[in-house]
Design a protein around this motif. Structure first.
Motif, mmCIF file in Angstrom:
data_model
loop_
_atom_site.group_PDB
_atom_site.id
_atom_site.type_symbol
_atom_site.label_atom_id
_atom_site.label_comp_id
_atom_site.label_asym_id
_atom_site.label_seq_id
_atom_site.Cartn_x
_atom_site.Cartn_y
_atom_site.Cartn_z
ATOM 1 N N ARG A 177 -7.122 53.153 42.977
ATOM 2 C CA ARG A 177 -8.049 53.214 44.141
ATOM 3 C C ARG A 177 -8.789 54.589 44.010
ATOM 4 O O ARG A 177 -9.304 55.074 45.040
ATOM 5 N N THR A 178 -8.775 55.131 42.883
ATOM 6 C CA THR A 178 -9.239 56.522 42.962
ATOM 7 C C THR A 178 -10.915 56.598 43.393
ATOM 8 O O THR A 178 -11.434 57.611 43.825
ATOM 9 N N HIS A 179 -11.573 55.567 43.159
ATOM 10 C CA HIS A 179 -12.961 55.536 43.398
ATOM 11 C C HIS A 179 -13.222 55.399 45.114
ATOM 12 O O HIS A 179 -14.311 55.637 45.688
ATOM 13 N N TRP A 180 -12.151 55.051 45.775
ATOM 14 C CA TRP A 180 -11.986 55.188 47.267
ATOM 15 C C TRP A 180 -12.397 56.626 47.949
ATOM 16 O O TRP A 180 -11.875 57.513 46.845
ATOM 17 N N GLY A 181 -12.763 56.865 48.936
ATOM 18 C CA GLY A 181 -12.803 58.000 49.178
ATOM 19 C C GLY A 181 -11.645 58.709 50.185
ATOM 20 O O GLY A 181 -10.979 57.704 50.633
ATOM 21 N N ARG A 182 -11.754 60.142 49.762
ATOM 22 C CA ARG A 182 -10.470 60.819 50.482
ATOM 23 C C ARG A 182 -10.831 61.973 51.449
ATOM 24 O O ARG A 182 -11.672 62.899 50.775
ATOM 25 N N ILE A 183 -10.939 61.721 52.699
ATOM 26 C CA ILE A 183 -11.658 62.977 53.722
ATOM 27 C C ILE A 183 -10.467 63.503 54.462
ATOM 28 O O ILE A 183 -9.856 62.881 54.945
ATOM 29 N N GLN A 184 -10.279 65.071 54.158
ATOM 30 C CA GLN A 184 -9.563 65.568 55.131
ATOM 31 C C GLN A 184 -9.836 66.507 56.142
ATOM 32 O O GLN A 184 -10.830 66.885 56.165
ATOM 33 N N ILE A 185 -9.276 65.957 57.581
ATOM 34 C CA ILE A 185 -9.817 66.588 58.607
ATOM 35 C C ILE A 185 -8.669 67.490 59.039
ATOM 36 O O ILE A 185 -7.471 67.301 59.342
ATOM 37 N N SER A 186 -9.096 68.960 59.139
ATOM 38 C CA SER A 186 -8.084 70.133 59.421
ATOM 39 C C SER A 186 -8.452 70.736 60.576
ATOM 40 O O SER A 186 -9.452 70.490 61.288
ATOM 41 N N ASP A 187 -7.396 71.708 61.064
ATOM 42 C CA ASP A 187 -7.810 72.510 62.093
ATOM 43 C C ASP A 187 -7.271 72.148 63.416
ATOM 44 O O ASP A 187 -6.918 70.728 63.275
#
Length: 349
Positions: free
Chosen positions: A48-58
């Motif tokens: 599933r590497t073509h799926w997106g991975r978005i990190q939300i921090s703070d």
């Protein structure tokens, strides 16, 4: 780094295709029947590497996501997760995402063809006083899902037992053969399994180790067949400006008492006044038919086919059907093909 993974996959018989979003995916390993069998009796491994991975921090990350999508983020503790739907201001569907809360961030696994849109959408709603930071991790990480009844046994083989019998989207950062890998409960489909997210530098070696542990590689073509058979709605097919999450029957992603969020008023009104005029169902078909074909009963149009696949047991599709027309067991016509409306496991869970 990803090229090394693709080289290993190609050596194992993979054929590749380029998506409209430019990502390269293994379509098939020349073993589609074996891969399908593995999802029912063993373990299949899907890239599933073509799926997106978005990190939300703070520090405002949970409150921010709570206000942007349908599920309750304020109750999430580190190590927990959930599915959620991002919608427009009028509650039209954008994407079905899975969120994993860590000690200092939330990681979103999103559809490949919605990553850029969601990054732009989320960025637009960050105001100057918000303590929120967005990072696109797609190019620096990989994601694999393995699915099938032997998935837990495969995890045990590689030394992971902490996630056995844990709720969906529970996740933990583990050390696997010197690699730091996040392992989460859930395959992305109704079939039991797990999802792994790891640094891109470990992609090839991790894939190799999982195959060595007994997983059967599975291409995107089989995933798409299973997605349709099991009823997971996908962007551009079931998740579009024409539909809302209630119509898509994504009830497990909606928290009605969480307060205000984008699209909340529309969803609350539809729920309160029973205003859902159509719903997503599976359709067992007597022949092949193109997505977009009208679903009819006699002369009356009662819905539209959104996805189609051919399986080992026949032809199958997903369709939105008008609520007043009926539900499971309904006999319909889809173009020149007859069909019967059936339930699907992803929407029944």
């Amino acid at each position: 780094m990803i090229q090394e993974l693709h080289d290993i996959q190609a050596a194992a018989g993979a054929t590749f295709a380029e998506l409209t979003t430019k990502e390269i995916v293994p379509v098939s390993f020349g073993n589609d029947a074996e891969a399908i069998a593995a999802t029912k009796k063993g373990v299949a491994l899907y890239d599933r590497t073509h799926w997106g991975r978005i990190q939300i921090s703070d520090s405002d990350r949970l409150r921010f996501l709570h206000n942007q999508s349908t599920n309750n983020f304020n109750i999430l503790k580190p190590g927990q997760g959930c599915d959620t739907v991002f919608v427009t201001s009028t509650a039209r569907t954008i994407d079905l995402a899975t969120a994993y809360a860590t000690e200092d961030a939330v990681l979103l696994l999103v559809s490949a063809n919605r990553r850029r849109q969601l990054l732009e959408l989320l960025d637009r709603y960050i105001f100057p006083m918000d303590r929120v930071e967005l990072t696109d991790l797609t190019d620096t990480t990989v994601a694999f899902s393995f699915l099938g009844p032997e998935s837990t046994h495969l995890l045990e083989k590689i030394g992971v037992t902490v996630l056995e019998n844990q709720p969906y989207a529970t996740h933990k950062l583990i050390n696997f053969a010197g690699r730091e890998v996040r392992v989460a409960v859930g395959s992305g489909l109704a079939t039991p399994g797990y999802t792994l997210i790891a640094p891109a530098s470990d992609a090839a070696s991790l894939w190799h180790e999982l195959l060595k542990a007994g997983a059967v590689p599975m291409g995107d073509r089989v995933w798409e067949q299973l997605r349709i058979e099991q009823g997971r709605p996908a962007p551009d097919f079931e998740l579009t400006d024409d539909y809302n999450p209630l119509e898509a029957r994504l009830l497990h992603t909606i928290t009605y008492d969480k307060g205000c969020y984008i699209g909340q008023e529309t969803i609350a009104r539809l729920n309160t006044y029973k205003g859902v005029k159509q719903q997503l169902w599976g359709v067992q078909l007597s022949g092949a038919v193109e997505p977009g074909t009208a679903v009819t009963i006699g002369e009356e149009k009662v819905g539209k086919l959104t996805s189609f696949t051919e399986t080992e047991s026949g032809f199958f599709g997903l369709a939105y059907i008008r609520t007043k027309a009926g539900a499971e067991g309904l006999k319909v016509q889809v173009g020149s093909v007859s069909g019967e409306v059936v339930n699907v496991p992803f929407l029944s869970s």
